[in-house]
Structures are given as structure tokens and as C-alpha cells.
Design an enzyme around this catalytic site. Structure first.
Site: not given
Length: 336
Positions: A21, A71
Site C-alpha cells: 500500500r 484491488d
């Protein structure tokens, strides 16, 4: 390319560094692009904007690898399952009742924007910076598809006992679709790929072997057949004592470790020469100061003499100060 050397089992010092991330809400430039996109899914499926946020942390911190901004739930969306992200609540899907509702044949067209993002990022990256493609592990993605949201996945766990054939069918569809999806990312320029089995730890050993290890092994073999020499990182979070079997049976080239796994013990349990990635506590990164200095020094000392990719044990949280990330990069680059 430092990451490629580490994945091949060669010690690189200082070790290659990237963070899960690393493109995200802790960066003001990310927040600006997110506002322009309108919502998270629109950002994931906009190649221009998704490429921009993938590149932002490389420009700012000089990480050794970029990871595709996307994602893990893009794949169920591409298979025809509804998906939305509720602000402050995470993903929401209509719980899957029948695997026949999924449309694997339509998936490549649906995830085509993600593949275009890979092309754009690889073209813009310096040659020495690796690009990591990824997919969610089939078991983890199945959890979201069957329960319809994150959490403890009570429906998935119950179905694994009461309707194992249904769960098996969903996992098999996801395994084949993930093979095509990851293969397309590699063909578009990804240097390696990562499988995020973020919820591997909810499955007891027999189910872990069937729903986590077996699909990962199939994906690793399938990718090797299509793309000889490609490297695969597996991340079976919270695998515990099953970690050694995962390393031995799947054939992945490196294993991502969560923050609660002791690196020396993992090294002793897994086959000789296993390459590890991780496993700095994200909380130490958020706190900074002595917590970060001590955690980074300990991890670097444990990694010395081995092929290791320095990373977190989970993703950066949105409240991490940029200065703490910059300090971690400095600590790693100055390691002796």
C-alpha cells in the site's frame, strides 16, 4: 534490478525495499488524484490515474519496486459480481449463491483497463525499478465473494464445512481466472507477481491445504509454463505453522511474512534458501521514533546474510506520516 536478484535467491545489501500500500491515502498527492477520480473503483479502472498513483511513491521515496495500483476485488467484478466500496466500511458485494452466475469469458475485457495501467507504468518506470503485478489469492477472494464483505467471513467458514463442493467450485473458477489475469499483467510488463492470501489464516489445516496451498501451486506452475523464469511472491498471512508446508508445496519464489511471524523461526522451519519478504510492523512505522529505529534495526540484522526483501507485515495505514516513510528508506539505504 535489486528485487529480481533477491527473488533469485541472491543476497542484496542493503536489501531491496518496497511497502505494501505504498501508493495510498497517507500521500497528499494520492488524495488529490483520488478526488479527481471521484471514487475508488473509478480510480482503479482509469489507466492514466492509476498509473500516476502507482508512480507517486517511486518519485517521492525511490523504492526498488512499484506495485500496480488496483484491488484484489477487481477480479470478482470482472467475473460479473457486483461490487461497491462503502465509505468507511470497505467493499460490499452481493453474497454469491451460485457459481454459474460468474462469467469467466467476459473477465479479460472487464479488467483490460488494469492491464493498460501495467503497460503505462512499465513504460514510465526506470529500468532498475521492478514492477509487481498482483492478484488476491483464490481463497481470500472467495471469502469476499461468499460473505459479501470483510470481517471474520462466517458464511465462508460455514460453507467450507457444509458445502465444500460449492466453495471448491468458486476457488477453481478464481484460480483459472487469476492465471489469465496474472499472465496478462506479465505480458504487459510486470516483472513479477504477488498473490495476496490475506485471509489464509482463517482456514484450519485440511482446508488450508485445499483452498490455499493447492490453488497457489497450480497458479505457480501455470505461470511458469506460460512465462518461463517469472517470479511469484506468496503472502499467506497468519499461516502460522502451515507456513513451512506452504513454502515447500507451492513452489513460490518468495514468501511474504506478516508482522507476528518471527523471521529466524520461519527461516528454520522452511526449506533452505527460502526467500522472505517483510515483516516490519506497520504500527512501528506509524509511531516512528525509537519504535521504528529499533524495529528496522532488528529486521535488518535478521535479514543480513540472506536473500530478503524488506517490507511491512501488512499495508501502510493512512495515518502514517510521510516523514516516517522517508526515515525508513534512509535507515535501509544506510544499512551496513
Amino acid at each position: 534490478m535489486k528485487l529480481r536478484d533477491a527473488l533469485a535467491g541472491r543476497e542484496v545489501w542493503p536489501p531491496p525495499l518496497w511497502l505494501m500500500r505504498q501508493a495510498g491515502r497517507y500521500l497528499p498527492e494520492y488524495r488529490a488524484v483520488r478526488a479527481k477520480a471521484g471514487d475508488f473503483l473509478s480510480l482503479c479502472l482509469n489507466p492514466e490515474l492509476a498509473a500516476e498513483v502507482t508512480l507517486q511513491p517511486i518519485r517521492k521515496f525511490g523504492f526498488d519496486a512499484a506495485i500496480l495500483f488496483s484491488d484484489i476485488l477487481i477480479l470478482p467484478l470482472a467475473l460479473g459480481q457486483g461490487l461497491r466500496f462503502a465509505e468507511g466500511e470497505g467493499p460490499r458485494l452481493p453474497p454469491l449463491e451460485d457459481a454459474r452466475l460468474l462469467r469467466p469469458g467476459a473477465a479479460p475485457d472487464a479488467y483490460a483497463p488494469v492491464i493498460e495501467t501495467v503497460r503505462r507504468v512499465r513504460a514510465a518506470l526506470p529500468a532498475e525499478v521492478a514492477l509487481i503485478g498482483f492478484a488476491g489469492g483464490p481463497a481470500t477472494v472467495a471469502c469476499y465473494m461468499l460473505d459479501g464483505q470483510g470481517g471474520g467471513f462466517p458464511r465462508t467458514r460455514r460453507l467450507a464445512y457444509e458445502q465444500p463442493g460449492f466453495v471448491r467450485e468458486v476457488v477453481e473458477i478464481l484460480t483459472e481466472a487469476s492465471l489469465d489475469y496474472l499472465s496478462a499483467q506479465i505480458a504487459a510488463g510486470a516483472d513479477c507477481v504477488m498473490l495476496f492470501e490475506s485471509w489464509a489464516g482463517i482456514f484450519p489445516p485440511a482446508q488450508f491445504r485445499e483452498f490455499v496451498i493447492a490453488p497457489t501451486r497450480r497458479l505457480r506452475a501455470g505461470l511458469a509454463a506460460r512465462h518461463p523464469g517469472v517470479r511469484v511472491i506468496g503472502f499467506p498471512r497468519l499461516a502460522g505453522l502451515m507456513l513451512a508446508e506452504f513454502a515447500r508445496e507451492t513452489g513460490v519464489d518468495a514468501i511474504g511474512l506478516d508482522s507476528v511471524t518471527d523471521l529466524p523461526l520461519a527461516r528454520a522451519a522452511c526449506p533452505p534458501g527460502t526467500v522472505f519478504q517483510g515483516n516490519l510492523d506497520p504500527l512501528a512505522l506509524r509511531l516512528g521514533g525509537a519504535a521504528l529505529e529499533e524495529a528496522a534495526a532488528r529486521l535488518l540484522a535478521q535479514a543480513r546474510g540472506h536473500a530478503h526483501i524488506l517490507n511491512l507485515g501488512h499495508g501502510i495505514t493512512p495515518d502514517v506520516p510521510e516523514a516516517h516513510v522517508a526515515r525508513l528508506v534512509e535507515l535501509v539505504r544506510q544499512a551496513r
